[in-house]
Design a protein around this motif. Sequence first.
Motif, PDB file in Angstrom:
ATOM      1  N   PRO A 147     -40.282  -8.187 -27.565  1.00 23.88           N
ATOM      2  CA  PRO A 147     -41.738  -8.217 -27.771  1.00 23.88           C
ATOM      3  C   PRO A 147     -42.473  -7.915 -26.470  1.00 23.88           C
ATOM      4  N   ALA A 148     -43.682  -7.425 -26.617  1.00 22.87           N
ATOM      5  CA  ALA A 148     -44.492  -7.098 -25.434  1.00 22.87           C
ATOM      6  C   ALA A 148     -44.852  -8.373 -24.678  1.00 22.87           C
ATOM      7  N   SER A 149     -44.841  -8.290 -23.362  1.00 26.39           N
ATOM      8  CA  SER A 149     -45.072  -9.488 -22.555  1.00 26.39           C
ATOM      9  C   SER A 149     -46.457  -9.481 -21.909  1.00 26.39           C
ATOM     10  N   TRP A 150     -47.382  -8.661 -22.401  1.00 26.34           N
ATOM     11  CA  TRP A 150     -48.702  -8.597 -21.769  1.00 26.34           C
ATOM     12  C   TRP A 150     -49.473  -9.895 -21.985  1.00 26.34           C
ATOM     13  N   ARG A 151     -49.217 -10.596 -23.082  1.00 25.33           N
ATOM     14  CA  ARG A 151     -49.928 -11.863 -23.325  1.00 25.33           C
ATOM     15  C   ARG A 151     -49.547 -12.907 -22.282  1.00 25.33           C
ATOM     16  N   TRP A 152     -48.251 -12.974 -21.978  1.00 25.94           N
ATOM     17  CA  TRP A 152     -47.792 -13.958 -21.003  1.00 25.94           C
ATOM     18  C   TRP A 152     -48.261 -13.598 -19.608  1.00 25.94           C
ATOM     19  N   ARG A 153     -48.353 -12.302 -19.315  1.00 24.68           N
ATOM     20  CA  ARG A 153     -48.882 -11.883 -18.012  1.00 24.68           C
ATOM     21  C   ARG A 153     -50.363 -12.245 -17.894  1.00 24.68           C
ATOM     22  N   PHE A 154     -51.110 -12.046 -18.969  1.00 25.51           N
ATOM     23  CA  PHE A 154     -52.535 -12.397 -18.968  1.00 25.51           C
ATOM     24  C   PHE A 154     -52.714 -13.901 -18.812  1.00 25.51           C
ATOM     25  N   LEU A 155     -51.906 -14.679 -19.516  1.00 28.94           N
ATOM     26  CA  LEU A 155     -51.999 -16.135 -19.394  1.00 28.94           C
ATOM     27  C   LEU A 155     -51.594 -16.607 -17.995  1.00 28.94           C
ATOM     28  N   ALA A 156     -50.616 -15.948 -17.381  1.00 26.21           N
ATOM     29  CA  ALA A 156     -50.217 -16.314 -16.020  1.00 26.21           C
ATOM     30  C   ALA A 156     -51.348 -16.017 -15.034  1.00 26.21           C
ATOM     31  N   ALA A 157     -52.032 -14.883 -15.222  1.00 28.97           N
ATOM     32  CA  ALA A 157     -53.158 -14.559 -14.345  1.00 28.97           C
ATOM     33  C   ALA A 157     -54.305 -15.553 -14.550  1.00 28.97           C
ATOM     34  N   LEU A 158     -54.562 -15.925 -15.796  1.00 29.20           N
ATOM     35  CA  LEU A 158     -55.610 -16.908 -16.086  1.00 29.20           C
ATOM     36  C   LEU A 158     -55.262 -18.272 -15.487  1.00 29.20           C
ATOM     37  N   ALA A 159     -53.994 -18.651 -15.546  1.00 25.02           N
ATOM     38  CA  ALA A 159     -53.571 -19.923 -14.957  1.00 25.02           C
ATOM     39  C   ALA A 159     -53.701 -19.889 -13.436  1.00 25.02           C
ATOM     40  N   ALA A 160     -53.420 -18.741 -12.822  1.00 23.84           N
ATOM     41  CA  ALA A 160     -53.581 -18.627 -11.369  1.00 23.84           C
ATOM     42  C   ALA A 160     -55.056 -18.743 -10.980  1.00 23.84           C
ATOM     43  N   LEU A 210     -57.293 -29.564 -12.195  1.00 25.24           N
ATOM     44  CA  LEU A 210     -57.275 -28.126 -12.457  1.00 25.24           C
ATOM     45  C   LEU A 210     -56.161 -27.429 -11.678  1.00 25.24           C
ATOM     46  N   LEU A 211     -55.960 -27.842 -10.443  1.00 20.75           N
ATOM     47  CA  LEU A 211     -54.883 -27.269  -9.638  1.00 20.75           C
ATOM     48  C   LEU A 211     -53.529 -27.578 -10.260  1.00 20.75           C
ATOM     49  N   TRP A 212     -53.312 -28.819 -10.640  1.00 18.85           N
ATOM     50  CA  TRP A 212     -52.042 -29.203 -11.254  1.00 18.85           C
ATOM     51  C   TRP A 212     -51.817 -28.474 -12.573  1.00 18.85           C
ATOM     52  N   GLY A 213     -52.852 -28.428 -13.421  1.00 18.74           N
ATOM     53  CA  GLY A 213     -52.720 -27.752 -14.713  1.00 18.74           C
ATOM     54  C   GLY A 213     -52.506 -26.253 -14.563  1.00 18.74           C
ATOM     55  N   GLY A 214     -53.207 -25.637 -13.622  1.00 18.98           N
ATOM     56  CA  GLY A 214     -53.046 -24.207 -13.408  1.00 18.98           C
ATOM     57  C   GLY A 214     -51.666 -23.844 -12.893  1.00 18.98           C
ATOM     58  N   VAL A 215     -51.145 -24.621 -11.947  1.00 18.31           N
ATOM     59  CA  VAL A 215     -49.811 -24.356 -11.415  1.00 18.31           C
ATOM     60  C   VAL A 215     -48.756 -24.590 -12.492  1.00 18.31           C
ATOM     61  N   ASP A 216     -48.916 -25.636 -13.271  1.00 21.56           N
ATOM     62  CA  ASP A 216     -47.963 -25.916 -14.340  1.00 21.56           C
ATOM     63  C   ASP A 216     -47.970 -24.813 -15.396  1.00 21.56           C
ATOM     64  N   ALA A 217     -49.151 -24.374 -15.810  1.00 15.72           N
ATOM     65  CA  ALA A 217     -49.233 -23.290 -16.797  1.00 15.72           C
ATOM     66  C   ALA A 217     -48.693 -21.985 -16.230  1.00 15.72           C
ATOM     67  N   TRP A 218     -48.960 -21.721 -14.958  1.00 18.58           N
ATOM     68  CA  TRP A 218     -48.448 -20.501 -14.329  1.00 18.58           C
ATOM     69  C   TRP A 218     -46.919 -20.510 -14.282  1.00 18.58           C
ATOM     70  N   ARG A 219     -46.345 -21.652 -13.938  1.00 18.41           N
ATOM     71  CA  ARG A 219     -44.882 -21.747 -13.893  1.00 18.41           C
ATOM     72  C   ARG A 219     -44.273 -21.585 -15.265  1.00 18.41           C
ATOM     73  N   ARG A 220     -44.906 -22.154 -16.296  1.00 15.53           N
ATOM     74  CA  ARG A 220     -44.386 -21.994 -17.659  1.00 15.53           C
ATOM     75  C   ARG A 220     -44.453 -20.544 -18.119  1.00 15.53           C
ATOM     76  N   CYS A 221     -45.548 -19.867 -17.794  1.00 18.88           N
ATOM     77  CA  CYS A 221     -45.677 -18.453 -18.176  1.00 18.88           C
ATOM     78  C   CYS A 221     -44.663 -17.593 -17.433  1.00 18.88           C
TER      79      CYS A 221
END
Length: 111
Positions: free
Chosen positions: A17-30, A74-85
């Motif tokens: 599957p295309a991974s553009w969604r996960w890349r977008f979510l990783a950028a949003l988390a950053a 926000l820092l903790w949540g963003g880093v956690d979401a970025w790592r998951r993505c």
Amino acid sequence: MKHSAGFDARRLRPRGPASWRWRFLAALAALLAGLGVLLFLAGSASLLGRPPALGPLNDSLGAAISLLLLGLFLLWGGVDAWRRCRRRLSRRTGNALSLSPRLLKKRGRSR
């Protein structure tokens, strides 16, 4: 058996599957983590007695502490979401070989 010149081994493996969604979510988390850092710095600057960075928004002690805590969350949540993505992007289900995670490590303990 002779292979023809137009043989492409990549066509034999099904496309994932295309991974553009996960890349977008990783950028949003950053971006979310960056906003958390900025809010944390604004709250800590207000607590240390520097002029308020956000105007009248963090004039009081309670508002500065709330900015500090909001920035930390926000820092903790963003880093956690970025790592998951990023973990989800690196895991290629369907295309990967079935190897043990211990064998995939670059520097593992030798037994």
